[in-house]
Design a protein around this motif. Structure first.
Motif, PDB file in Angstrom:
ATOM      1  N   ALA A   1       4.783 -10.902  13.764  1.00 29.45           N
ATOM      2  CA  ALA A   1       4.791  -9.415  13.792  1.00 29.45           C
ATOM      3  C   ALA A   1       5.485  -9.173  12.312  1.00 29.45           C
ATOM      4  O   ALA A   1       6.374  -9.928  11.952  1.00 29.45           O
ATOM      5  CB  ALA A   1       5.709  -9.182  14.821  1.00 29.45           C
ATOM      6  N   GLY A   2       5.392  -7.716  12.209  1.00 26.95           N
ATOM      7  CA  GLY A   2       5.930  -7.256  10.957  1.00 26.95           C
ATOM      8  C   GLY A   2       5.064  -6.771  10.045  1.00 26.95           C
ATOM      9  O   GLY A   2       3.615  -7.017  10.026  1.00 26.95           O
ATOM     10  N   PRO A   3       5.299  -5.705   9.063  1.00 27.15           N
ATOM     11  CA  PRO A   3       4.481  -5.092   8.115  1.00 27.15           C
ATOM     12  C   PRO A   3       3.215  -6.101   7.429  1.00 27.15           C
ATOM     13  O   PRO A   3       2.361  -5.722   7.209  1.00 27.15           O
ATOM     14  CB  PRO A   3       5.424  -4.189   7.537  1.00 27.15           C
ATOM     15  N   CYS A   4       3.878  -7.273   7.022  1.00 29.27           N
ATOM     16  CA  CYS A   4       3.079  -7.943   6.213  1.00 29.27           C
ATOM     17  C   CYS A   4       2.239  -9.063   7.050  1.00 29.27           C
ATOM     18  O   CYS A   4       1.557  -9.882   6.372  1.00 29.27           O
ATOM     19  CB  CYS A   4       4.119  -8.792   5.445  1.00 29.27           C
ATOM     20  N   CYS A   5       2.402  -8.899   8.449  1.00 33.70           N
ATOM     21  CA  CYS A   5       1.743 -10.043   9.238  1.00 33.70           C
ATOM     22  C   CYS A   5       0.133 -10.191   8.943  1.00 33.70           C
ATOM     23  O   CYS A   5      -0.424 -11.193   9.113  1.00 33.70           O
ATOM     24  CB  CYS A   5       2.232 -10.030  10.594  1.00 33.70           C
ATOM     25  N   ARG A   6      -0.543  -9.076   9.164  1.00 33.48           N
ATOM     26  CA  ARG A   6      -1.972  -9.237   8.960  1.00 33.48           C
ATOM     27  C   ARG A   6      -2.382  -9.903   7.633  1.00 33.48           C
ATOM     28  O   ARG A   6      -3.289 -10.675   7.562  1.00 33.48           O
ATOM     29  CB  ARG A   6      -2.603  -7.912   8.583  1.00 33.48           C
TER      30      ARG A   6
END
Lengths: 972, 97, 223
Positions: free
Chosen positions: A742-747
């Motif tokens: 999870a988190g903004p960079c996870c993708r």
């Protein structure tokens, strides 16, 4: 002075092995084979213990572990009974329950205050003034205990094991051995247990004058040895019966859980004491104790003795004493007609004077009460009342009592059998036995030696017949012994009030009369008020006399009076044996060792071990948790959520099934999508939640809470049968690991490891698919529990570690950090996501929890629907709301379950709280009265300590109310 | 019939599939009850079904679950004597004698 | 190629920390031996505990499972909980009217082929992921060790049947076998309990003069 007798046949001591031991700080010698009681008595140490209440001096009484006079501790082991403790080199023990040692016990002064310590005194004193109660309690604890526990002791494992047999024979006396032989001859697998160190039962001490007894024993043991389907375990007690012939067997080292198919109880009887003034002092003992001293340990019990008798055994005791060199001054026979057998002649020939129709009125103590120096006897009138105006004084240092027996019938009672009091033997005898239980020998009221053996053999055959191994005729039960071996009322009143009925609890005759006068006239009440039978010997030597006394006070028979319930354990069992290895199952995820290696603070969540947070040098726990959560919000984090329930539901009726189990609608759910699943029970209470994923038209994948998964699967199995639905259910919880990224960079991190298109259009929020991640087949979901862009990856457990490490590696350049359970709980709280059974309780409905939106419209049926329809009509009494605290409140914040108070009334409680959040102020979830649930209302919470802390009702989610962070639509 | 005073902690239950096993291997699933039709039952009848149970001593029909193998079955137990009279799989009682 | 990643045992790190040497066969890692080969063999005959979790497992469940398996040329047991052998040495167990559990031999010859053909089936037959730990308890004293954790009288159990019961408080399937003429018991445990069960049983073995052994004395291809 050495009281040891010359060597005799059948003695249990090994004179070639001398043993040195210490008792109460002094050194003594004994032999291998001695028990502590016998070795001390051999050294003429008569003061062995101090009684519980009055600290009266006590000595040998039963020498069979039926009394609790000698209890010792060695600083490590505590509460060991002297009758059962083998002396060994290096043994160093002290008597329990003294202040300043056995000899000069300072607490013996309590004996002087007997008038002020009547039965039940503690119920009536010490409660006022109230403020002194803690003081009284502390003082009581100091005087009211027995052995001490050394809390510095090392834990010692005492492994339990299971064992099996066809027939358990309890007691290796004549009846038990005969029964075992009979059963073994019929092919049964037999296990015999006996609590003494050697077999033989009463054959080794009671019949010892008769050569036939030894011949019988040798013959029986020889016959037994001829069968290899018999096991004999000595030094082992049958501590209790627990249902369907499961019996706890306990020896010095451990507990065995035995499952038998049947049980032969040949446990014999406890010899009973008579009640007369000073019947508890050293030198007064049971006749069988004197015989054991002589026969087993070659110890001369007394120099000069009288025997109080009411049966043939008493005459045999007198002859045994005489043969051992004791000057037997007299037999006082409670029976007017005396002894009818040839034993009377033999006693006469030995020159022993017999007083027929006489009782012992009192034992005369020597100075200091530490031994007796005489006995006064007197005649009994026709009503059995002592003619105390005409006392005869006899000098002696010992009184042997042989006045009666009571059956050792605990196991029979526990197995559901019943006894009745039979006048012709003046004893309780088995009346009904549960199927599979057999009784033989003296416990069955059969007293002659030959009769006991016959009775045992009969019982063994009966057991074999019961199990289908013997089809012949079982001999009939022998008739019971002709004249009673027990006196109906061996109790003599005395105004000195030291005529004890229960030696453990220091209860004398007047105590029972007083209790009866106060209205405790029923055997259960009498027991609990007086505490008779509640001491360490559990009434073995006191219960039947107490029943006799109560029956007489009530003018009733023994059968009318009844007895109290016999419960395990037969003899004390060390707690260490009960703990065994202490199996405490632990569940670990496949990444467990990685967490440990990376400084995770592991905590138990049920049986699961989970990382609470990851420790960082110099950082406090709270700081670490906040940092982990902040990192997820701003960057990318990884959490192991393998504990989640994972259920597969497949088959033609899958949709219908899920719609009945969960509140939502799934018929139109697209393949490759997730929906929220909320499950209620039949009363409409929330029991579980998760996501419902659809892999194909008839294949669903459902998550459940970690703690609710097993129950959810179990209930699904049941409902599927009841509804007769064509579904296949699989519980994959332990077999699949789950990782949440999870988190903004996870993708960006995840895209490196999979060829599945993770773009927002191809894999939107709540998408579900099968993918290959880090070369491993995975189920992939896009979820939002923590309120950021997030994915959940489910992979087989044996390949999970590889995937975790691959994610950590791929995420390195993005600054990926692992986060623990506490950070996750904080993040979801910021999003207002409830946790079932944290924010809901056993009464919370979807209406109260604000998840009524999960109830599908126009559903015909689901579990709980009908109840929800009723609840919907009722006004809410509480609601789940969000609360905010002022940032500066960080010092005085409530904890979970602290109560919300308004106008001195309870109006709610805190269900979850985060003292620090990524928002910069403390937040909480609470159940609150609807009147106060309006946004902006100030509420007061009482914290531990009593002060009130304010909070303001706030809307949830606290963080990102538009859900733009988790629902990322456009490419970032 | 008088109440038994026997202790029953280590009872054996005969699972229809696994055979006789000790009590610890099982989970008790409550009284077997028939759900009234939710559509026609009154609120009172529904509440009675959901909250009330038969308290009378006698032969009880109970759900039991063998945990290690995941097997649900029904047991008839006389709770006066704590005797399991018979056990059978759900739906199998007609065939069972 | 999917699932090319080598499978680890749930107690892999535990054995690694004790210095065990691993080899990969059939897509899984196995601890080869604990002591020397001869010592392991002696321990095996006395009282040994061996981790065979690497053996591949598969479950099929649904009304069509029996017909599907027989159509693939496999013999299936007819009684519930009965077992029979797979062609190349593995085991197949019937768990219910419509459920089977399969454990392959060390070379993973049968299940690899089978598993590929399952996914296309409709909901009447599902593939069940089985990741249990497999522990083999062997030796003359194996029953004695088991008797400290499990209340089943194995003397009354006919072989070739799995007993589902509790070991040290955890649900477990136990399959009595014989290996090198000594009794052996194969334990199947949920992987999340594997470390706990292994450590508990290993400690019991040690107290009875037995010990952990490597898989090399069971499967010589590992040596």
């Amino acid at each position: 002075m050495d009281r040891r007798l010359p060597p005799r046949d059948g003695e249990w001591i090994d004179r070639s092995q001398s043993v040195e031991f210490r008792f109460e700080g002094a050194t003594y010698r004994g032999f291998e084979g001695d028990v502590l009681s016998s070795a001390l008595w051999a050294n003429d140490v008569r003061l062995l213990g101090r009684s519980f209440k009055y600290h009266r001096p006590r000595g040998v009484y039963s020498l069979a572990g039926h009394d609790a006079n000698l209890i010792v501790e060695d600083g490590i082991r505590t509460n060991m009974r002297g009758d059962m403790l083998a002396v060994s080199s290096g043994l160093d023990v002290r008597s329990v329950n003294t202040l300043g040692g056995l000899d000069r016990d300072r607490l013996s002064i309590t004996g002087r205050f007997g008038e002020f310590l009547p039965v039940g005194f503690y119920y009536k004193a010490f409660h006022t003034p109230r403020r002194l109660f803690p003081f009284y309690e502390n003082q009581m604890r100091k005087v009211a205990g027995l052995g001490r526990i050394n809390s510095a002791n090392q834990r010692a494992n005492s492994p339990k094991d299971y064992a099996f047999c066809d027939l358990l024979v309890v007691g290796a006396g004549p009846a038990g051995l005969a029964g075992a032989i009979a059963a073994a001859e019929q092919g049964l697998d037999v296990l015999i247990v006996d609590e003494q160190q050697r077999p033989g039962g009463s054959l080794v001490w009671q019949w010892a004058d008769a050569a036939t007894a030894r011949e019988h024993l040798e013959g029986l043991l020889e016959q037994l040895a001829a069968h290899d389907n018999v096991r004999l375990w000595c030094g082992t007690q049958a501590a209790g019966y627990y249902g369907d012939y499961w019996v706890a067997l306990v020896d010095d080292t451990h507990l065995t859980k035995l499952r038998a198919k049947s049980m032969l109880v040949a446990t014999g009887c406890f010899e009973q004491p008579a009640v007369f003034q000073n019947n508890d002092l050293p030198g007064v003992m049971l006749g069988s104790a004197a015989q054991r001293l002589i026969q087993l340990y070659a110890v001369k019990p007394f120099d000069r003795a009288i025997v109080l008798a009411a049966n043939s055994e008493g005459y045999r005791v007198a002859l045994d004493l005489n043969e051992a060199g004791v000057d037997v001054a007299a037999i006082a026979d409670l029976r007017r007609d005396g002894e009818a057998t040839e034993l009377a002649q033999r006693v006469d020939d030995a020159g022993i004077r017999v007083y027929r129709g006489y009782c012992v009125y009192e034992a005369v103590p020597a100075a200091g009460n530490k031994r007796i120096r005489g006995a006064t006897i007197c005649a009994l009138d026709e009503k059995g009342v002592p003619r105390s105006e005409a006392l005869t004084r006899i000098d002696c240092d010992g009184i042997a009592m042989s006045i009666g027996w009571t059956p050792n019938g605990g196991l029979i009672y526990q197995a559901g059998g019943r006894f009745t009091h039979a006048e012709h033997v003046e004893q309780l005898i088995p009346q009904t036995l549960s199927p599979g239980t057999f009784a033989a020998g003296r416990v069955n009221g059969v007293f002659g030696l030959e009769s006991q053996i016959d009775d045992g053999y009969r019982a063994g055959l009966a057991a074999a017949a019961h199990l289908g191994s013997f089809t012949g005729d079982v001999p009939p039960s022998p008739s019971h012994y002709e004249s009673p071996s027990s006196h109906p009322y061996p109790i003599i009143a005395h105004k000195g009030k030291k005529n004890f009925v229960d030696l453990d609890e220091d209860l004398h005759l007047a105590d029972f009369e007083n209790a009866h006068q106060e209205g405790y006239d029923n055997v259960e009440l009498m027991k609990r008020f007086s505490t008779v039978g509640m001491g360490p010997s559990q009434g073995k030597l006191s219960n039947i006399n107490a029943v006799r006394i109560l029956a007489r006070l009530n003018g009733a028979t023994i059968n009318q009076t009844g007895t109290t319930t016999s419960r395990p354990f037969h003899q004390p069992v060390p707690i260490r044996h009960l703990a065994g290895r202490s199996f405490h199952p632990q569940r670990r995820t496949p990444m467990n060792h990685w967490h440990v290696r990376h400084n995770a603070e592991m905590v138990y969540a049920g049986a699961w071990l989970r990382p609470e947070y990851y420790r960082v040098d110099g950082e406090s726990r709270d700081d670490s948790i906040l940092r982990e959560a902040t990192h997820v919000r701003n960057n990318v984090g990884l959490i192991d959520v393998s504990t989640l329930g994972k259920l597969q539901i497949s088959g033609p009726d899958s949709v219908e099934f899920l719609e009945r189990i969960y509140t939502g609608r799934f018929a139109k759910q697209q393949v490759g999508r997730l929906r929220y699943g909320l499950a209620c029970d039949e009363t409409g209470v929330i029991i579980d939640d998760g996501v419902i994923g659809r892999f194909s038209e008839d294949r669903f994948y459902v998550t459940a809470t970690s703690s609710g998964a097993a129950a959810q699967y179990r209930e699904m199995q049941r409902w599927a049968q009841i509804w007769n639905m064509d579904v296949t259910l699989v519980n994959a919880t332990g077999h699949l690991a789950a990782i949440n990224l999870a988190g903004p960079c996870c993708r960006d991190v995840l895209q490196e490891l999979t060829s599945t298109d993770l773009s927002a259009t191809a894999f939107p929020y709540l998408a579900l698919g099968e993918a290959i991640v880090a070369e491993v087949s995975a189920k992939l979901m896009r979820v939002g529990f923590v309120g950021e862009l997030g994915y959940e990856i489910h992979v087989p457990a044996s390949q999970a570690m590889h995937v975790w490490e691959a994610l950590m590696q791929a995420g390195e350049r993005f600054g990926i950090r692992p986060f623990g359970v506490e950070a996750q709980r904080l993040l979801r709280l910021e999003k207002g996501h409830l946790i079932v059974s944290q924010d809901t309780d056993a009464l919370t409905s979807p209406f109260e929890a604000d998840v009524a939106w999960a109830i599908g419209k126009n559903k015909t049926f689901f579990v709980g629907a009908r109840s929800l329809a009723i609840l919907r009509k009722k006004p809410l009494t509480r609601r789940l709301v969000g609360l905010m605290f002022a940032a500066s409140d960080a010092g005085t914040l409530p904890e979970e379950c602290n109560l919300i108070i308004a106008n001195d009334e309870l109006v709610g409680r805190i269900t979850s709280i985060a003292p620090r959040s990524t928002l910069g102020y403390p937040i909480a979830m609470a159940l609150l009265s609807p009147d106060l649930a309006k946004i902006g209302t100030t509420v007061k919470i009482r914290v531990d300590g009593g002060s009130l802390v304010e909070a303001v009702v706030a809307s949830m989610p606290f963080y990102d109310p538009e859900n733009s962070r988790q629902n990322v639509q456009a490419e970032s | 019939m008088p109440l038994r005073s026997g202790i029953s902690i280590m009872k054996i239950i005969t699972c229809p599939i696994n055979g006789p096993r000790p009590l610890q291997e099982f989970h008790f699933g409550g009284e077997v009850r028939t759900m009234p039709d939710p559509n026609s039952a009154t609120d009172e009848q529904w509440a009675d079904y959901v909250f009330n149970r038969e308290g009378e001593p006698g032969l009880k029909r109970e759900w039991w679950y063998h945990v290690p193998s995941g097997t649900w079955f029904i047991a008839e137990r006389d709770n006066r004597t704590d005797e399991f009279v018979r056990t059978f799989l759900y739906g199998a009682e007609e065939c069972d004698g | 190629m999917p699932n090319a990643v080598t499978r680890s045992s749930p107690i892999q790190h535990l054995l690694e920390s004790r210095g065990a040497k691993f080899r990969d066969v059939g897509g899984s890692s196995y601890a080869v031996h604990t002591d020397s080969e001869e010592d392991d063999l002696r321990t095996l005959e006395r009282l040994g505990l061996c981790d065979l979790s690497g053996l591949h497992k598969l479950g099929v469940k649904g009304p069509d499972s029996e017909t599907w398996l027989t159509s693939k040329g496999l013999d299936v047991p007819s009684d519930v909980f009965a077992s029979c052998s797979l062609p190349n040495g593995g085991t197949i167990v019937r768990l219910g009217a419509g459920e089977f559990f399969l454990e392959d031999d060390i070379n993973n010859t049968t299940l690899l082929a089978l598993a590929d053909r399952l996914d296309t089936h409709k909901g009447k037959l599902v593939r069940v992921e089985h990741q249990e730990a497999t522990f083999l308890l062997t030796g003359r004293r194996s029953l004695e060790a088991l008797a400290q954790t499990c209340g089943i009288n194995f003397r009354e159990v006919t072989s070739r049947k799995v007993v589902f019961t509790r070991v040290a408080g955890v649900s477990c399937g136990i399959h009595p076998e014989t290996f090198r003429e000594v009794p052996a018991y194969r334990l199947w445990v949920d992987p999340s309990y594997a470390v706990y069960v292994w450590e508990t049983v290993a400690e019991i073995c040690q107290s009875l003069d037995g010990g952990e052994i490597g898989a090399g004395c069971i499967y010589f291809e590992l040596l």
